[in-house]
Each structure stands twice: as structure tokens, then as C-alpha cells.
Design a protein around this motif. Structure first.
Motif, PDB file in Angstrom:
ATOM      1  N   THR A  38       0.831  -1.207   0.000  1.00  0.00           N
ATOM      2  CA  THR A  38       0.000   0.000   0.000  1.00  0.00           C
ATOM      3  C   THR A  38       0.864   1.256   0.000  1.00  0.00           C
ATOM      4  OG1 THR A  38      -1.721  -1.188   1.230  1.00  0.00           O
ATOM      5  CG2 THR A  38      -1.849   1.211   1.214  1.00  0.00           C
ATOM      6  N   LEU A  39       1.940   1.253   0.783  1.00  0.00           N
ATOM      7  CA  LEU A  39       2.843   2.396   0.807  1.00  0.00           C
ATOM      8  C   LEU A  39       3.499   2.611  -0.550  1.00  0.00           C
ATOM      9  CD1 LEU A  39       4.272   4.582   2.487  1.00  0.00           C
ATOM     10  CD2 LEU A  39       6.009   2.883   3.073  1.00  0.00           C
ATOM     11  N   ALA A  40       3.895   1.525  -1.203  1.00  0.00           N
ATOM     12  CA  ALA A  40       4.511   1.634  -2.530  1.00  0.00           C
ATOM     13  C   ALA A  40       3.530   2.193  -3.549  1.00  0.00           C
ATOM     14  CB  ALA A  40       5.025   0.263  -2.977  1.00  0.00           C
ATOM     15  N   VAL A  41       2.286   1.739  -3.513  1.00  0.00           N
ATOM     16  CA  VAL A  41       1.276   2.239  -4.452  1.00  0.00           C
ATOM     17  C   VAL A  41       0.983   3.705  -4.199  1.00  0.00           C
ATOM     18  CG1 VAL A  41      -1.145   2.018  -5.160  1.00  0.00           C
ATOM     19  CG2 VAL A  41       0.244  -0.027  -4.819  1.00  0.00           C
ATOM     20  N   ASP A  48       1.162   4.541 -13.857  1.00  0.00           N
ATOM     21  CA  ASP A  48       2.115   3.438 -13.849  1.00  0.00           C
ATOM     22  C   ASP A  48       1.601   2.280 -12.993  1.00  0.00           C
ATOM     23  OD1 ASP A  48       4.996   2.518 -14.438  1.00  0.00           O
ATOM     24  OD2 ASP A  48       4.842   2.328 -12.261  1.00  0.00           O
ATOM     25  N   THR A  49       0.876   2.587 -11.924  1.00  0.00           N
ATOM     26  CA  THR A  49       0.316   1.534 -11.074  1.00  0.00           C
ATOM     27  C   THR A  49      -0.674   0.682 -11.841  1.00  0.00           C
ATOM     28  OG1 THR A  49       0.592   2.936  -9.109  1.00  0.00           O
ATOM     29  CG2 THR A  49      -0.932   1.083  -8.923  1.00  0.00           C
ATOM     30  N   LEU A  50      -1.420   1.298 -12.773  1.00  0.00           N
ATOM     31  CA  LEU A  50      -2.400   0.551 -13.558  1.00  0.00           C
ATOM     32  C   LEU A  50      -1.749  -0.544 -14.392  1.00  0.00           C
ATOM     33  CD1 LEU A  50      -4.708   3.463 -14.776  1.00  0.00           C
ATOM     34  CD2 LEU A  50      -5.158   1.818 -12.953  1.00  0.00           C
ATOM     35  N   ALA A  51      -0.477  -0.379 -14.714  1.00  0.00           N
ATOM     36  CA  ALA A  51       0.227  -1.391 -15.512  1.00  0.00           C
ATOM     37  C   ALA A  51       0.569  -2.622 -14.686  1.00  0.00           C
ATOM     38  CB  ALA A  51       1.505  -0.795 -16.105  1.00  0.00           C
ATOM     39  N   SER A 244     -16.333   7.693  -7.918  1.00  0.00           N
ATOM     40  CA  SER A 244     -17.371   8.187  -8.829  1.00  0.00           C
ATOM     41  C   SER A 244     -16.817   9.010  -9.979  1.00  0.00           C
ATOM     42  CB  SER A 244     -18.392   9.023  -8.048  1.00  0.00           C
ATOM     43  OG  SER A 244     -17.776  10.173  -7.499  1.00  0.00           O
ATOM     44  N   THR A 245     -15.594   9.576  -9.817  1.00  0.00           N
ATOM     45  CA  THR A 245     -15.037  10.412 -10.878  1.00  0.00           C
ATOM     46  C   THR A 245     -14.296   9.620 -11.943  1.00  0.00           C
ATOM     47  OG1 THR A 245     -13.120  10.771  -9.444  1.00  0.00           O
ATOM     48  CG2 THR A 245     -14.803  12.494  -9.480  1.00  0.00           C
ATOM     49  N   ASN A 246     -14.062   8.308 -11.661  1.00  0.00           N
ATOM     50  CA  ASN A 246     -13.507   7.407 -12.673  1.00  0.00           C
ATOM     51  C   ASN A 246     -12.214   7.935 -13.283  1.00  0.00           C
ATOM     52  OD1 ASN A 246     -13.317   5.147 -14.253  1.00  0.00           O
ATOM     53  ND2 ASN A 246     -14.731   5.896 -15.834  1.00  0.00           N
ATOM     54  N   ASN A 247     -11.211   8.081 -12.397  1.00  0.00           N
ATOM     55  CA  ASN A 247      -9.852   8.429 -12.829  1.00  0.00           C
ATOM     56  C   ASN A 247      -9.720   9.838 -13.388  1.00  0.00           C
ATOM     57  OD1 ASN A 247      -9.513   5.801 -12.223  1.00  0.00           O
ATOM     58  ND2 ASN A 247      -9.169   5.091 -14.313  1.00  0.00           N
ATOM     59  N   ASP A 248     -10.575  10.774 -12.983  1.00  0.00           N
ATOM     60  CA  ASP A 248     -10.476  12.150 -13.472  1.00  0.00           C
ATOM     61  C   ASP A 248      -9.693  12.963 -12.443  1.00  0.00           C
ATOM     62  OD1 ASP A 248     -10.716  14.627 -14.493  1.00  0.00           O
ATOM     63  OD2 ASP A 248     -12.887  14.783 -14.331  1.00  0.00           O
ATOM     64  N   THR A 265      -5.263   8.027  -9.739  1.00  0.00           N
ATOM     65  CA  THR A 265      -6.259   6.990  -9.985  1.00  0.00           C
ATOM     66  C   THR A 265      -6.923   6.589  -8.674  1.00  0.00           C
ATOM     67  OG1 THR A 265      -4.658   5.206  -9.687  1.00  0.00           O
ATOM     68  CG2 THR A 265      -4.885   6.124 -11.913  1.00  0.00           C
ATOM     69  N   PRO A 266      -8.078   5.948  -8.742  1.00  0.00           N
ATOM     70  CA  PRO A 266      -8.729   5.499  -7.507  1.00  0.00           C
ATOM     71  C   PRO A 266      -7.844   4.589  -6.662  1.00  0.00           C
ATOM     72  CG  PRO A 266     -10.267   5.399  -9.329  1.00  0.00           C
ATOM     73  CD  PRO A 266      -8.943   5.753  -9.919  1.00  0.00           C
ATOM     74  N   ALA A 267      -7.075   3.711  -7.309  1.00  0.00           N
ATOM     75  CA  ALA A 267      -6.211   2.800  -6.555  1.00  0.00           C
ATOM     76  C   ALA A 267      -5.138   3.568  -5.802  1.00  0.00           C
ATOM     77  CB  ALA A 267      -5.570   1.790  -7.504  1.00  0.00           C
ATOM     78  N   SER A 268      -4.520   4.560  -6.449  1.00  0.00           N
ATOM     79  CA  SER A 268      -3.461   5.318  -5.784  1.00  0.00           C
ATOM     80  C   SER A 268      -4.017   6.203  -4.674  1.00  0.00           C
ATOM     81  CB  SER A 268      -2.703   6.165  -6.809  1.00  0.00           C
ATOM     82  OG  SER A 268      -3.574   7.090  -7.447  1.00  0.00           O
TER      83      SER A 268
END
Length: 303
Positions: A38-41, A48-51, A244-248, A265-268
Motif C-alpha cells: 500500500t505504501l509503494a502504491v 504506472d500503477t495501472l500497468a 465516482s469520478t472514474n480516474n479524473d 487513480t482510484p487505486a493510488s
């Protein structure tokens, strides 16, 4: 025969310690991996995380995820409210719960069993969300800072731990103090309270973690008052808007900060929020850790 017995006696401890060490290293690895990942992300560029492929170490370093978290001014005031709430809840909760536990631990107090049973019943029965809301409303605690303090000031679980520990203390301590002319409160404050340090640290950690992580009471009782918003509630709102903003990134950070070069991104954002909310408690735990296991065991062995 004796040589074989002696040889096996020397080998068995070595085998045990080797297996035990390997097992504990495995436990440490699987415990630390989620936090390190989680810290790395959180420190990695969102696009880049999406890759994929980010595990223990950020591949494309960036602080834009944390900028998106702290971009709104409400975060700092919410953090102040959360810290104030946690400190006040912990101090009052520990002191009042210990005082009540000391009272219920006295054998000469004739109502101790009935009062203890009333507290224990609250661990199994709850009036429900709507009755609790109307109770808070009738008490005048809606949109009040004290709504974070008063309803959860005394916990039945913590009360049982403290009462059990106080009962295990030698009765001669209080008897000798009474002979010297000490009153009940002086006995509690000068003798009982200092002796309860290990179990008090355990209870303090329970209360602090619960108060720091709580956000649902803010949602129920103070969501319309931005001045009473807590850090956890602001993080929850930010996480909801992130999904809800879908990566905006412009929607995440505000139109005035469209110049962000890294994609958020939502994940980050989720990773950054997790780190922001977890780090304060991680700094507190090492100071209480040496008392934690000892205090919990001492407060639960005898009854």
C-alpha cells in the motif's frame, strides 16, 4: 544408547528453533506485505500503477497522490478534530472507566453485581440505529463535539478488564491505606491507579484506535457541520468521490489544480488515504506495545 539419546537431545532444540524462526519470518512477511504494498502504491504514479507490477517499491516516484488527499483545506481542520477527539476520549475513558471498575471491584458495595450485569447486557443487546439517533437528539448532542465523547465514554469490555485486574490486587494495600486515614478517592488515585499501568495502557490503546478510526458517528450526527467533520469522514468522502469520478484527476483535486502532471487513480488515492489514516496510530502503538500483552493477560485471568 546413551550417545544416541544425548545426540537427539542436542538436535531437537536446534530443529525447533530453526522451524520456529522460519515460521515467524513467514508470519512477519505476510503481515508486512499489505502495508508495504500500500505504501509503494501511494508513492507511485497512478498511471504506472495501472500497468501492475508494483509490490514493495515504487517504480515511478510521485507525491501527487498525497497532494490530491491534502488539496482541500478541510482536511487539516478535520485532522485537528480527530486528534482532539482521540485524546479527550482516551483520557476521560480511561479515568472514568477505571474509577467505575474500582467501585465495582469492592466486595462491600452491595449493588456491584447488579450494575455489572447492566453493563454486560449492553455487550449483547443494542436498541438499534434509529433509537440511538433519537436518544442522541433528545440529549441535545446533535451537531455537538460532545457527541464524539459522551456516548462511548465507558465500554463494558474495558470495564470488565479493569475490574478483573483491580480485583487481583492485594486487599491489604487498601486496608493499610484506610488505617492511615486515606479516603476512597485518595486510595484510588494514589494506589490503585498507578498499579494499573499495564492494563491502563491496553485500554487506552483500545479507546484511541476506536476513536481515531470512527467515522460513522460523524456521518449520523454531524455530517452537515463541516466544523465537526473528522479526518476519517473526510477520507471516506474523498474515497467516494474518487470512485465516482472514474480516474479524473481534475475532479479529484479541484479545477484550480489541473496542472498536476501525474495521473491520480482510484487505486493510488485509496492507498494514500490508507497510509494517512494509519500512520498516526502506528506511531502511538510502539509506546504502548510493551504493556499491551501483559495488561490484557493480567486483566482477563481472574474473575
Amino acid at each position: 544408547m546413551k550417545a544416541v539419546t544425548k545426540s537427539s537431545g542436542r538436535i531437537e532444540p536446534i530443529v525447533f528453533h530453526t522451524i520456529n524462526t522460519i515460521f515467524m519470518l513467514f508470519v512477519v512477511a505476510i503481515t508486512l506485505y499489505p502495508f508495504l504494498h500500500t505504501l509503494a502504491v501511494s508513492l507511485n504514479d497512478g498511471s504506472d500503477t495501472l500497468a501492475g507490477g508494483v509490490y514493495f517499491w515504487p517504480r515511478a516516484w510521485t507525491l501527487e497522490n498525497y497532494r490530491a488527499v491534502f488539496i482541500t483545506g478541510t482536511i487539516y481542520h478535520a485532522a485537528f478534530i480527530s486528534v482532539s477527539r482521540t485524546l479527550l476520549s482516551t483520557v476521560l475513558g480511561v479515568f472514568l472507566t477505571t474509577m467505575l471498575a474500582y467501585t465495582l471491584a469492592q466486595k462491600q458495595y452491595i449493588f456491584r453485581k447488579k450494575i455489572s450485569m447492566l453493563f454486560i447486557l449492553t455487550m449483547y443487546f443494542n436498541a438499534g440505529l434509529i433509537p440511538n439517533y433519537f436518544l442522541i437528539k433528545e440529549l441535545g448532542l446533535l451537531h455537538s463535539f460532545m457527541v464524539y465523547i459522551l456516548p462511548s465514554m465507558v465500554s463494558a469490555f474495558n470495564l470488565i478488564i479493569l475490574r478483573t485486574y483491580i480485583r487481583s490486587l492485594p486487599g491489604s494495600l487498601t486496608e493499610s491505606a484506610k488505617i492511615d486515614g486515606a479516603g476512597e478517592f485518595r486510595i484510588f488515585w494514589k494506589i490503585i491507579f498507578p498499579l494499573c499501568t499495564p492494563v491502563l495502557a491496553t485500554v487506552a490503546l483500545f479507546i484511541a484506535v476506536g476513536a481515531w478510526n470512527s467515522w460513522f458517528d460523524t456521518f449520523l450526527y454531524a455530517s452537515s457541520d463541516i466544523k465537526l467533520s473528522t479526518l476519517q469522514y473526510e477520507m471516506m468522502k474523498l474515497l467516494g468521490s474518487t470512485m465516482s469520478t472514474n480516474n479524473d484527476p481534475s475532479a479529484l483535486a479541484g479545477n484550480q489544480h489541473n496542472q498536476m502532471q501525474a495521473l491520480v487513480t482510484p487505486a493510488s488515492i485509496r492507498a494514500a488515504i490508507t497510509i494517512v489514516t494509519a500512520v498516526p496510530i502506528l506511531f502511538v502503538y510502539p509506546f504502548l506495545q510493551k504493556y499491551f500483552v501483559v495488561g490484557l493477560n493480567l486483566g482477563s485471568v481472574k474473575e
